[in-house]
Design a protein around this motif. Structure first.
Motif, PDB file in Angstrom:
ATOM      1  N   ASN A 158     105.175  -6.133 -44.317  1.00 32.67           N
ATOM      2  CA  ASN A 158     103.990  -6.945 -45.261  1.00 32.67           C
ATOM      3  C   ASN A 158     105.339  -6.107 -47.189  1.00 32.67           C
ATOM      4  OD1 ASN A 158     101.831  -8.206 -45.807  1.00 32.67           O
ATOM      5  ND2 ASN A 158     101.012  -7.135 -45.370  1.00 32.67           N
ATOM      6  N   LEU A 159     106.359  -6.366 -46.714  1.00 30.16           N
ATOM      7  CA  LEU A 159     107.130  -5.378 -46.997  1.00 30.16           C
ATOM      8  C   LEU A 159     107.284  -6.242 -49.657  1.00 30.16           C
ATOM      9  CD1 LEU A 159     109.849  -4.253 -45.767  1.00 30.16           C
ATOM     10  CD2 LEU A 159     108.640  -2.981 -46.337  1.00 30.16           C
ATOM     11  N   VAL A 160     106.613  -7.727 -49.041  1.00 32.10           N
ATOM     12  CA  VAL A 160     106.421  -7.973 -50.690  1.00 32.10           C
ATOM     13  C   VAL A 160     105.725  -8.777 -50.860  1.00 32.10           C
ATOM     14  CG1 VAL A 160     107.422 -10.246 -50.034  1.00 32.10           C
ATOM     15  CG2 VAL A 160     107.761  -9.816 -52.544  1.00 32.10           C
ATOM     16  N   VAL A 161     104.911  -8.888 -52.035  1.00 35.96           N
ATOM     17  CA  VAL A 161     103.171  -9.466 -52.376  1.00 35.96           C
ATOM     18  C   VAL A 161     103.827 -10.181 -54.117  1.00 35.96           C
ATOM     19  CG1 VAL A 161     101.718  -8.416 -50.789  1.00 35.96           C
ATOM     20  CG2 VAL A 161     102.079  -7.398 -53.305  1.00 35.96           C
ATOM     21  N   PHE A 162     103.039 -11.167 -54.491  1.00 34.07           N
ATOM     22  CA  PHE A 162     103.389 -11.772 -54.862  1.00 34.07           C
ATOM     23  C   PHE A 162     101.915 -11.611 -56.246  1.00 34.07           C
ATOM     24  CE2 PHE A 162     101.929 -15.421 -58.698  1.00 34.07           C
ATOM     25  CZ  PHE A 162     102.966 -14.404 -59.704  1.00 34.07           C
ATOM     26  N   HIS A 163     102.362 -10.694 -58.042  1.00 32.24           N
ATOM     27  CA  HIS A 163     101.237 -10.988 -58.761  1.00 32.24           C
ATOM     28  C   HIS A 163     102.169 -11.251 -59.429  1.00 32.24           C
ATOM     29  CE1 HIS A 163      97.953  -9.286 -61.155  1.00 32.24           C
ATOM     30  NE2 HIS A 163      97.388  -8.302 -60.053  1.00 32.24           N
ATOM     31  N   GLN A 164     101.247 -12.105 -60.656  1.00 33.65           N
ATOM     32  CA  GLN A 164     101.355 -12.667 -61.536  1.00 33.65           C
ATOM     33  C   GLN A 164     101.375 -11.712 -62.903  1.00 33.65           C
ATOM     34  OE1 GLN A 164      99.479 -13.483 -64.675  1.00 33.65           O
ATOM     35  NE2 GLN A 164     101.132 -15.005 -66.106  1.00 33.65           N
ATOM     36  N   VAL A 165     102.520 -11.422 -63.744  1.00 38.54           N
ATOM     37  CA  VAL A 165     102.150 -11.185 -64.916  1.00 38.54           C
ATOM     38  C   VAL A 165     103.147 -11.588 -65.938  1.00 38.54           C
ATOM     39  CG1 VAL A 165     104.289  -9.670 -64.520  1.00 38.54           C
ATOM     40  CG2 VAL A 165     102.168  -8.878 -65.676  1.00 38.54           C
ATOM     41  N   ASP A 166     102.207 -11.956 -67.864  1.00 38.90           N
ATOM     42  CA  ASP A 166     103.505 -11.921 -68.549  1.00 38.90           C
ATOM     43  C   ASP A 166     103.270 -10.727 -69.300  1.00 38.90           C
ATOM     44  OD1 ASP A 166     104.689 -12.812 -70.923  1.00 38.90           O
ATOM     45  OD2 ASP A 166     102.847 -14.735 -71.064  1.00 38.90           O
ATOM     46  N   VAL A 167     104.598 -10.291 -69.141  1.00 37.14           N
ATOM     47  CA  VAL A 167     104.770  -9.093 -70.429  1.00 37.14           C
ATOM     48  C   VAL A 167     104.763  -8.850 -71.912  1.00 37.14           C
ATOM     49  CG1 VAL A 167     106.984  -8.633 -68.385  1.00 37.14           C
ATOM     50  CG2 VAL A 167     106.986  -9.336 -71.191  1.00 37.14           C
ATOM     51  N   VAL A 168     104.531  -9.817 -72.444  1.00 34.30           N
ATOM     52  CA  VAL A 168     104.216 -10.200 -73.967  1.00 34.30           C
ATOM     53  C   VAL A 168     101.683 -10.146 -73.695  1.00 34.30           C
ATOM     54  CG1 VAL A 168     105.903 -11.469 -74.953  1.00 34.30           C
ATOM     55  CG2 VAL A 168     104.071 -12.748 -74.020  1.00 34.30           C
ATOM     56  N   ASP A 169     101.666 -10.028 -72.605  1.00 33.81           N
ATOM     57  CA  ASP A 169     100.022 -10.382 -72.987  1.00 33.81           C
ATOM     58  C   ASP A 169      99.317  -8.861 -72.350  1.00 33.81           C
ATOM     59  OD1 ASP A 169      96.961 -11.196 -72.172  1.00 33.81           O
ATOM     60  OD2 ASP A 169      97.943 -12.264 -71.370  1.00 33.81           O
ATOM     61  N   PRO A 170      98.914  -8.281 -73.096  1.00 39.38           N
ATOM     62  CA  PRO A 170      98.316  -6.873 -72.471  1.00 39.38           C
ATOM     63  C   PRO A 170      97.335  -7.472 -71.491  1.00 39.38           C
ATOM     64  CG  PRO A 170      98.462  -7.494 -75.000  1.00 39.38           C
ATOM     65  CD  PRO A 170      98.862  -8.347 -73.992  1.00 39.38           C
ATOM     66  N   GLN A 171      96.201  -8.287 -71.891  1.00 37.14           N
ATOM     67  CA  GLN A 171      95.272  -8.277 -69.848  1.00 37.14           C
ATOM     68  C   GLN A 171      95.898  -8.583 -69.640  1.00 37.14           C
ATOM     69  OE1 GLN A 171      92.533 -11.396 -72.354  1.00 37.14           O
ATOM     70  NE2 GLN A 171      90.903  -9.674 -72.362  1.00 37.14           N
ATOM     71  N   SER A 172      97.572  -9.050 -69.546  1.00 33.60           N
ATOM     72  CA  SER A 172      97.952  -9.952 -68.283  1.00 33.60           C
ATOM     73  C   SER A 172      98.656  -8.417 -67.135  1.00 33.60           C
ATOM     74  CB  SER A 172      98.768 -10.549 -68.053  1.00 33.60           C
ATOM     75  OG  SER A 172      99.899 -10.830 -67.243  1.00 33.60           O
ATOM     76  N   VAL A 173      99.130  -7.960 -68.561  1.00 30.05           N
ATOM     77  CA  VAL A 173      99.930  -6.422 -68.087  1.00 30.05           C
ATOM     78  C   VAL A 173      98.495  -5.823 -67.480  1.00 30.05           C
ATOM     79  CG1 VAL A 173     101.228  -4.278 -68.367  1.00 30.05           C
ATOM     80  CG2 VAL A 173     101.642  -6.482 -69.580  1.00 30.05           C
ATOM     81  N   SER A 174      97.529  -5.406 -67.862  1.00 30.52           N
ATOM     82  CA  SER A 174      96.449  -4.628 -67.742  1.00 30.52           C
ATOM     83  C   SER A 174      95.678  -5.576 -66.231  1.00 30.52           C
ATOM     84  CB  SER A 174      95.234  -4.951 -68.077  1.00 30.52           C
ATOM     85  OG  SER A 174      94.218  -3.954 -67.875  1.00 30.52           O
ATOM     86  N   SER A 175      95.680  -6.562 -65.532  1.00 28.07           N
ATOM     87  CA  SER A 175      95.215  -6.883 -64.383  1.00 28.07           C
ATOM     88  C   SER A 175      96.391  -6.074 -63.411  1.00 28.07           C
ATOM     89  CB  SER A 175      95.309  -8.293 -64.513  1.00 28.07           C
ATOM     90  OG  SER A 175      95.182  -8.808 -62.957  1.00 28.07           O
ATOM     91  N   LEU A 176      97.973  -6.233 -64.055  1.00 29.48           N
ATOM     92  CA  LEU A 176      98.738  -5.909 -62.772  1.00 29.48           C
ATOM     93  C   LEU A 176      98.414  -4.568 -62.359  1.00 29.48           C
ATOM     94  CD1 LEU A 176     101.269  -6.369 -60.611  1.00 29.48           C
ATOM     95  CD2 LEU A 176     102.567  -5.747 -63.051  1.00 29.48           C
ATOM     96  N   VAL A 177      98.281  -3.412 -63.155  1.00 29.61           N
ATOM     97  CA  VAL A 177      98.137  -2.297 -63.333  1.00 29.61           C
ATOM     98  C   VAL A 177      96.980  -1.875 -62.692  1.00 29.61           C
ATOM     99  CG1 VAL A 177      97.278  -0.090 -64.031  1.00 29.61           C
ATOM    100  CG2 VAL A 177      99.413  -1.444 -65.482  1.00 29.61           C
TER     101      VAL A 177
END
Length: 321
Positions: free
Chosen positions: A68-87
């Motif tokens: 399990n050395l790689v997974v995907f998670h969507q993020v748009d760095v200009v979108d605070p909500q997107s970044v918060s979801s990744l965190v």
């Protein structure tokens, strides 16, 4: 990599790589996996990001799938909500973050006609960045192409390259501080050398290391965008080529120093990985993404006594920003 080698990592490091679905970002993900690092590959486009993960798993050993050395998670760095979801995802799944690679970026322009204009100008400006003089090279350009810049692209460039990277760092600092050896790698460019910003007031502001603040960086960016909107770049002495890209990367480099001074526990550096064949360069660079990724990998895995707050060109520290 053999299973025995991967098992030499009793406490596996985890990493987040922005813009990991292609080019240098994809290679950074692949090479981190080879080092036994658990990689969260991120991209704005969910479909492309998931395809990149599938490609990594196809190209690499089936053992990576088992580990399990790689997974995907969507993020748009200009979108605070997107970044918060990744965190939230990283916090719930791993509890901490060891490595953050801010690779996502845009060039803030469009090439019209002959694309050879791009490598010509990049190589000329990069040479200026490495030189000890501030003189501009007036050698004639051979290409008939043009580099087109406008205010909308400039705003996007500043928003992505600087504020996007800053947003990622700020959001992940609490999780980075939970790591025994946190590393932040900001993928920058020689075009972000302070002297290439050209505007004397901005150069002075960004060069004042002891008194550098985020407010001063914001002031420089706001002034640049206001002058751009009012068609005053030339009059105010800003760069006449790669304008937004240069200013955005100079700002990123400045924020690297600010974070390094504020958080001694975090090892953070910026790096120009080299001129590689990627989408952002219209696939015109002399280097491969594989070669260009080697520098960021070095910084992501710096030893305990590794340097911080520095600007690297490939694998070498530059004496000035």
């Amino acid at each position: 990599m053999a299973a025995e080698s991967l098992n030499n990592h009793p406490i596996r490091k985890n990493a987040v790589v922005t813009g990991g679905n292609k080019g240098i970002g994809y290679e950074i993900c692949r090479q981190l996996m080879e080092k036994g690092v658990m990689v969260v590959l991120t991209a704005r486009d969910e479909k492309r990001g998931k395809e990149a993960v599938e490609k990594l798993l196809r190209e690499e050993s089936c053992y990576y799938q088992q580990m399990n050395l790689v997974v995907f998670h969507q993020v748009d760095v200009v979108d605070p909500q997107s970044v918060s979801s990744l965190v939230d995802f990283i916090k719930s799944k791993y509890g901490k973050l060891d490595i953050l690679v801010n690779n996502a970026g845009v060039n803030g322009l469009m090439v019209e006609g002959d694309v050879s204009i791009l490598p010509e100008m990049i190589e000329r400006e990069a040479a200026r960045g490495l030189s000890n003089t501030t003189e501009e090279d007036e050698a004639p350009i051979k290409s008939t192409g043009k580099l087109i810049e406008n205010f909308g692209w400039a705003e996007e460039c500043i928003s992505t390259n600087y504020y996007g990277a800053k947003r990622m760092i700020d959001a992940f600092i609490p999780l980075l501080l939970l790591s025994p050896s946190p590393r932040v790698v900001n993928v920058s460019s020689l075009l972000g050398k302070i002297k290439l910003v050209s505007n004397e007031w901005a150069i002075k502001a960004l060069s004042d290391g002891e008194n550098l603040t985020t407010e001063k960086v914001d002031e420089v960016l706001n002034e640049f965008l206001m002058n751009f909107k009012e068609d005053l770049l030339k009059e105010k002495g800003w760069p006449n080529v790669f304008s937004a890209y240069k200013v955005s990367k100079a700002a990123m480099n400045a924020y690297t120093r600010i974070v390094a001074q504020k958080y001694s526990a975090i090892c953070i550096n910026c790096i120009c990985p080299g001129f590689a064949k990627t989408d952002i360069t219209c696939n015109t660079g002399p280097m491969t993404p594989q070669d260009a990724a080697e520098g960021p990998i070095l910084l992501a895995l710096l030893p305990e006594d590794g340097t911080s707050g520095q600007f690297f060109y490939r694998k070498n520290i530059l004496t000035t920003f």
